[in-house]
Motif scaffolding. Structure first.
Motif, PDB file in Angstrom:
ATOM      1  N   GLY A 219      62.863  52.033  49.703  1.00  0.00           N
ATOM      2  CA  GLY A 219      63.954  52.155  48.929  1.00  0.00           C
ATOM      3  C   GLY A 219      63.804  52.570  47.573  1.00  0.00           C
ATOM      4  O   GLY A 219      64.564  52.908  46.670  1.00  0.00           O
ATOM      5  N   LEU A 220      62.619  53.176  47.106  1.00  0.00           N
ATOM      6  CA  LEU A 220      62.214  53.736  45.824  1.00  0.00           C
ATOM      7  C   LEU A 220      62.956  55.151  45.859  1.00  0.00           C
ATOM      8  O   LEU A 220      63.435  55.426  44.686  1.00  0.00           O
ATOM      9  CB  LEU A 220      60.544  53.933  45.548  1.00  0.00           C
ATOM     10  N   LEU A 221      62.940  55.803  47.226  1.00  0.00           N
ATOM     11  CA  LEU A 221      63.586  57.239  46.968  1.00  0.00           C
ATOM     12  C   LEU A 221      64.528  57.647  48.047  1.00  0.00           C
ATOM     13  O   LEU A 221      64.216  56.988  49.362  1.00  0.00           O
ATOM     14  CB  LEU A 221      62.132  58.040  47.210  1.00  0.00           C
ATOM     15  N   ALA A 222      65.694  58.205  47.764  1.00  0.00           N
ATOM     16  CA  ALA A 222      66.508  58.748  48.737  1.00  0.00           C
ATOM     17  C   ALA A 222      65.987  60.215  48.952  1.00  0.00           C
ATOM     18  O   ALA A 222      65.865  60.907  48.084  1.00  0.00           O
ATOM     19  CB  ALA A 222      67.825  58.641  48.341  1.00  0.00           C
ATOM     20  N   LEU A 223      65.517  60.641  50.001  1.00  0.00           N
ATOM     21  CA  LEU A 223      65.166  62.095  50.017  1.00  0.00           C
ATOM     22  C   LEU A 223      66.502  63.143  50.011  1.00  0.00           C
ATOM     23  O   LEU A 223      67.512  62.799  50.351  1.00  0.00           O
ATOM     24  CB  LEU A 223      64.533  62.340  51.681  1.00  0.00           C
ATOM     25  N   ASP A 224      66.038  64.218  49.455  1.00  0.00           N
ATOM     26  CA  ASP A 224      66.945  65.459  49.266  1.00  0.00           C
ATOM     27  C   ASP A 224      67.540  65.639  50.662  1.00  0.00           C
ATOM     28  O   ASP A 224      66.770  65.570  51.521  1.00  0.00           O
ATOM     29  CB  ASP A 224      66.197  66.712  48.486  1.00  0.00           C
ATOM     30  N   GLU A 225      68.833  66.218  50.772  1.00  0.00           N
ATOM     31  CA  GLU A 225      69.384  66.601  51.776  1.00  0.00           C
ATOM     32  C   GLU A 225      68.551  67.549  52.670  1.00  0.00           C
ATOM     33  O   GLU A 225      68.528  67.626  53.725  1.00  0.00           O
ATOM     34  CB  GLU A 225      70.834  67.080  51.624  1.00  0.00           C
ATOM     35  N   ARG A 226      67.911  68.489  51.830  1.00  0.00           N
ATOM     36  CA  ARG A 226      67.105  69.502  52.688  1.00  0.00           C
ATOM     37  C   ARG A 226      66.009  68.928  53.330  1.00  0.00           C
ATOM     38  O   ARG A 226      65.395  69.737  54.055  1.00  0.00           O
ATOM     39  CB  ARG A 226      66.751  70.667  51.537  1.00  0.00           C
ATOM     40  N   PHE A 227      65.609  67.699  52.988  1.00  0.00           N
ATOM     41  CA  PHE A 227      64.454  67.374  53.625  1.00  0.00           C
ATOM     42  C   PHE A 227      64.665  66.439  55.021  1.00  0.00           C
ATOM     43  O   PHE A 227      63.935  66.399  55.974  1.00  0.00           O
ATOM     44  CB  PHE A 227      63.971  66.018  52.994  1.00  0.00           C
ATOM     45  N   LYS A 228      66.102  66.344  55.244  1.00  0.00           N
ATOM     46  CA  LYS A 228      66.617  65.795  56.458  1.00  0.00           C
ATOM     47  C   LYS A 228      66.154  66.559  57.716  1.00  0.00           C
ATOM     48  O   LYS A 228      65.971  66.096  58.685  1.00  0.00           O
ATOM     49  CB  LYS A 228      68.194  65.810  56.272  1.00  0.00           C
ATOM     50  N   GLU A 229      66.171  67.818  57.241  1.00  0.00           N
ATOM     51  CA  GLU A 229      65.925  68.796  58.538  1.00  0.00           C
ATOM     52  C   GLU A 229      64.374  68.724  59.057  1.00  0.00           C
ATOM     53  O   GLU A 229      64.027  68.861  60.154  1.00  0.00           O
ATOM     54  CB  GLU A 229      66.098  70.396  58.139  1.00  0.00           C
TER      55      GLU A 229
END
Length: 642
Positions: free
Chosen positions: A468-478
Motif C-alpha cells: 500500500g505504499l504505492l498506487a500504480l499509474d494507470e498506464r501500468f495497468k496494461e
C-alpha cells in the motif's frame, strides 16, 4: 523587471529596439553566440514592448508570445518578466497547443487522417515481399488497435495534450502537436489571421533547435498579407545540438539580421578556443570581449586557462582521468579540480547520456528505456520525465533516501502524499497503525535500493503496491501481468503487451537492478559531476572538462577523431560535404563548441585515441589550443606512455 534589463546595452540591443519601433512590423533574426546574453536581449525586448506597446496590447486583449525550448527556460523568462500576463511564455509544444485547442473539429479531422496514414503505412509494410511473418502479425495487431482508436473518436468530446498519444481517449502527444499545428497553420488562412491578431509579436528563443516545420509555419504567417505581426528568432546556429532543429534561420525579404558577437562568460583563453572551433564555418560569428571582473575602479578581462589532454585508449582510462584532474589542481593552483574536493562548480561533459550512465552505474536502466524503444521513453529517461520512472524519481527513491538519513518528517510527508492507504483511510482504521506499517514497508524499499541489493525494479514495485505504499499509474495497468511475474523477458504471453516497443522497454525495465535507481537519481539531481554536452546548453560552470570518447559512444552521429583530423573521413562524409548537406563534422563541431563554451574559468578537453603521442603532435599543429597547452601522456607522467 530588474537584473538583466539593468545591464548595459550592446549594439544589438539598440538595433533591436529600433526594429521594434518601426511603424510597420519587421521580422528579424538575432544571431547571438554562447555567453552573449541572448536571453538578456530577449528580456530587454519584452521590457521595451511593455513600455511602448503595453497599454495598446492590453486594450486589444493581445499578448506578446515568447516561445522557449524547455520548461526551465520558460520559467527563467517568467521570473524576469514578473509573471506579467501581457506575455505568453511557454514551450513550443504548449504554445502550439494553445493555438489549436479551441478548434476541436479541425483537430478531430486531422487525427482521423493521421490514423489512416499510420494504417496505410503498416499495410504497405506488410505487402513488401521480405517482411517477416512475425512483423506482419505485429503490424496486424497494431492496425486493429488503430482502427479501434479511429472508431472511438466519435465518442471523444474533448482533446487534451500529453506526453504520448492515446487517440481513443482524446490524448495527443508531442509528435502529434508538432506535425498537426504547423500543417494547419499552412493550410488555413483563417487560423493564421486569428493567430496574428492574438499575438502581434512572436519571439522564438533557441531558434536553432526549433522544429523546421514550426519555422516554416511562422514564415508563412509573416508573409500572409492579412497578418500584420513581428516575428523574431533568437539563436545561434553553432549551438544547434538536436538533429530535429532548424539550424540557421534564413532571412526572408525585408527581414533584419542582428548580430550579437559579445561574449560575457568565457575567459580570453577559452574564447580563443571557441573562436578557433567556429573558424571553419562559412560566415561564422567571431566572438569578442570575454569575461571581466572588477579590479578597483576598472574592469579587467579574465585570462583563464584552456588545456587539451591527449591520452591513450587502454584499461586505465578512469585512472588517467583522475590524473588529469590532479594535474589541473596542481598546475592551475586550483584545488577545486581535485576529486577529493567534490566542487559543485566542476562538470565533466560526456557525449551522450549512455556514457554518463556507464560511468555512474545505471547503464542497464538507461538502456531499458533507450534501446529499441519509443521516442517518448528515450526522451523521458534522459530528462527524468518518463512515466515509468516517475514513481521512483518522485517518490520511492527520495523515500529510501529519507529512511537512510533517518529523516522521519520528510518520510512521513512522502507517504502521506502518495500512499493509497493513507488517502483512502477509513473511519474504523487507526491512522497511526497504518502509518507504522507503511514506515516498515519504506524501510524494506530502502534496503532494496542499497548498492549491494539483488532486488529488481519488479520486486520493488511488487512490494510497494502489495504493502500500500504505492498506487500504480494507470498506464501500468496494461502491464500488470508483467509486473506480477517472476521474470519478464520472453514470458509475455499476451500478444497485446508484446508487439509494441513500449512493452518491450517495460519488460526490460522490470528486470533492471533496483540499485541503479539511486545513481540515476543522483545524476538527475546534478549531484554527480557528470553531464552531457547537450544537457548543459545554456548553463555555465567555473571548471569544465569535456570528455571525447568516440570509441565508447554509440552510433556514428559524432566523431571527434574525424573533426580533429585523427581519422579519415568516410565516403559518405565526403559526399555530404560536397553536396552541402549536414555531415558528422558539422554535428561534432557544434557539440564541441557548446561544451567548451560553458567554462567561466578553466577549460580542459580530454581525448582518448590509440596513438596518443602522435595525435598530440597533430593537434598542436591544428592550432585550436595553444601548442603549449596540448599535453601528451608523458606530460602527465603516465606509465602507459610510449
Amino acid at each position: 523587471m530588474t537584473g538583466r534589463i539593468d545591464s548595459p546595452d550592446t549594439d544589438a540591443d539598440i538595433k533591436l529596439r529600433e526594429v521594434l519601433a518601426r511603424p510597420t512590423a519587421t521580422c528579424f533574426v538575432m544571431n547571438a553566440g554562447a555567453g552573449s546574453g541572448k536571453t538578456t536581449s530577449l528580456v530587454k525586448a519584452l521590457a521595451h514592448l511593455r513600455e511602448t506597446n503595453g497599454a495598446e496590447l492590453r486594450k486589444n486583449g493581445q499578448q506578446v508570445a515568447c516561445i522557449t525550448y524547455t520548461e526551465v527556460a520558460a520559467g527563467e523568462i517568467h521570473g524576469e518578466i514578473e509573471e506579467d500576463p501581457l506575455f505568453h511564455v511557454s514551450t513550443i509544444h504548449s504554445f502550439l497547443w494553445t493555438v489549436i485547442k479551441p478548434f476541436k473539429r479541425d483537430v478531430s479531422t486531422w487525427v482521423e487522417h493521421r490514423i489512416d496514414e499510420k494504417i496505410a503505412a503498416l499495410h504497405e509494410h506488410n505487402a513488401k515481399p521480405r517482411t517477416q511473418a512475425k512483423t506482419i502479425e505485429k503490424n496486424r495487431l497494431e492496425i486493429e488497435r488503430l482502427e479501434r482508436n479511429k472508431a472511438a473518436l466519435n465518442t471523444v468530446t474533448l482533446f487534451t495534450y500529453g506526453v504520448g498519444s492515446r487517440y481513443d481517449r482524446g490524448i495527443l502527444g508531442h509528435d502529434d502537436i508538432i506535425k498537426m499545428v504547423p500543417q494547419l497553420i499552412l493550410e488555413k488562412p483563417l487560423l493564421r489571421k486569428l493567430l496574428a491578431q492574438r499575438y502581434p509579436f512572436i519571439f522564438v528563443d533557441e531558434s536553432q533547435d526549433t522544429f523546421p516545420q514550426v519555422v516554416a509555419a511562422l514564415k508563412e504567417l509573416s508573409t500572409d498579407p492579412s497578418c500584420d505581426l513581428c516575428i523574431g528568432f533568437f539563436g545561434d546556429p553553432m549551438q544547434q545540438i538536436y538533429a530535429t532543429g532548424a539550424g540557421d534561420i534564413t532571412l526572408e525579404s525585408g527581414w533584419e539580421q542582428i548580430d550579437k558577437p559579445e561574449n560575457f562568460r568565457c575567459p580570453t583563453a577559452v574564447l580563443s578556443v571557441i573562436n578557433n572551433i567556429r573558424r571553419e564555418v562559412a560566415g561564422a560569428l567571431i566572438q569578442k570581449g570575454g569575461r571581466r571582473i572588477r579590479n578597483g575602479d576598472s574592469d579587467e578581462y579574465v585570462p583563464g586557462e584552456a588545456h587539451l589532454f591527449v591520452l591513450p585508449i587502454d584499461e586505465e582510462r578512469n585512472s588517467h582521468l583522475t590524473r588529469v584532474r590532479e594535474w589541473l589542481a596542481t598546475n592551475t593552483h586550483d584545488p577545486e579540480w581535485s576529486e577529493d574536493h567534490r566542487s559543485p562548480d566542476v562538470r565533466i561533459l560526456v557525449i551522450e547520456h549512455r556514457l554518463a550512465a556507464r560511468r555512474l552505474g545505471f547503464e542497464t536502466l538507461f538502456s531499458s528505456h533507450h534501446d529499441k524503444s519509443t521516442d517518448a521513453l528515450k526522451t523521458g529517461i534522459a530528462e527524468g520525465t518518463a512515466w515509468t520512472i516517475l514513481p521512483f524519481v518522485d517518490y520511492l527513491t527520495p523515500l529510501a533516501q529519507s529512511v537512510w538519513a533517518r529523516q522521519k518528517f520528510p518520510q512521513i510527508q512522502l507517504i502521506r502524499a502518495q500512499s493509497p492507504l493513507i488517502l483512502d483511510i477509513g473511519a474504523s482504521q487507526n491512522p497511526n497503525s497504518v502509518l507504522k506499517a507503511l514506515s516498515a514497508a519504506a524501510e524494506l524499499v530502502a534496503e532494496m535500493l542499497r548498492p549491494d541489493s539483488d532486488a529488481t525494479v519488479r520486486t520493488v514495485l511488487q512490494h510497494a503496491t502489495r504493502t500500500g505504499l504505492l498506487a500504480l499509474d494507470e498506464r501500468f495497468k496494461e502491464y500488470e501481468s508483467l509486473i506480477s511475474q517472476t521474470s519478464s523477458i520472453g514470458d509475455a504471453s499476451d500478444p497485446t503487451t508484446s508487439v509494441r516497443p513500449e512493452s518491450d522497454a517495460i519488460a526490460r525495465f522490470l528486470e533492471v537492478p533496483a540499485r541503479e535507481l539511486l545513481s540515476y537519481q543522483s545524476y538527475l539531481d546534478e549531484h554527480s559531476v557528470y553531464a552531457t554536452h547537450q544537457g548543459v546548453k545554456g548553463a555555465e560552470f567555473g571548471r569544465v572538462l569535456v570528455l571525447l570518447e568516440d570509441d565508447a559512444a554509440a552510433g556514428n552521429m559524432f566523431s571527434y577523431n574525424k573533426l580533429l583530423g585523427l581519422q579519415e573521413l568516410s565516403d559518405k562524409d565526403r559526399e555530404n560535404i560536397a553536396a552541402g548537406l549536414e555531415s558528422t563534422i558539422d554535428r561534432t563541431r557544434r557539440l564541441l563548441y557548446v561544451g567548451c563554451s560553458r567554462a567561466q574559468h578553466t577549460l580542459a578537453v580530454v581525448i582518448f585515441t590509440p596513438d596518443a603521442s602522435t595525435a598530440a603532435g597533430q593537434l598542436r599543429e591544428l592550432n585550436i589550443f595553444d601548442s603549449g597547452c596540448v599535453h601528451d601522456p608523458i606530460d602527465l607522467q603516465l606509465t602507459q606512455a610510449t
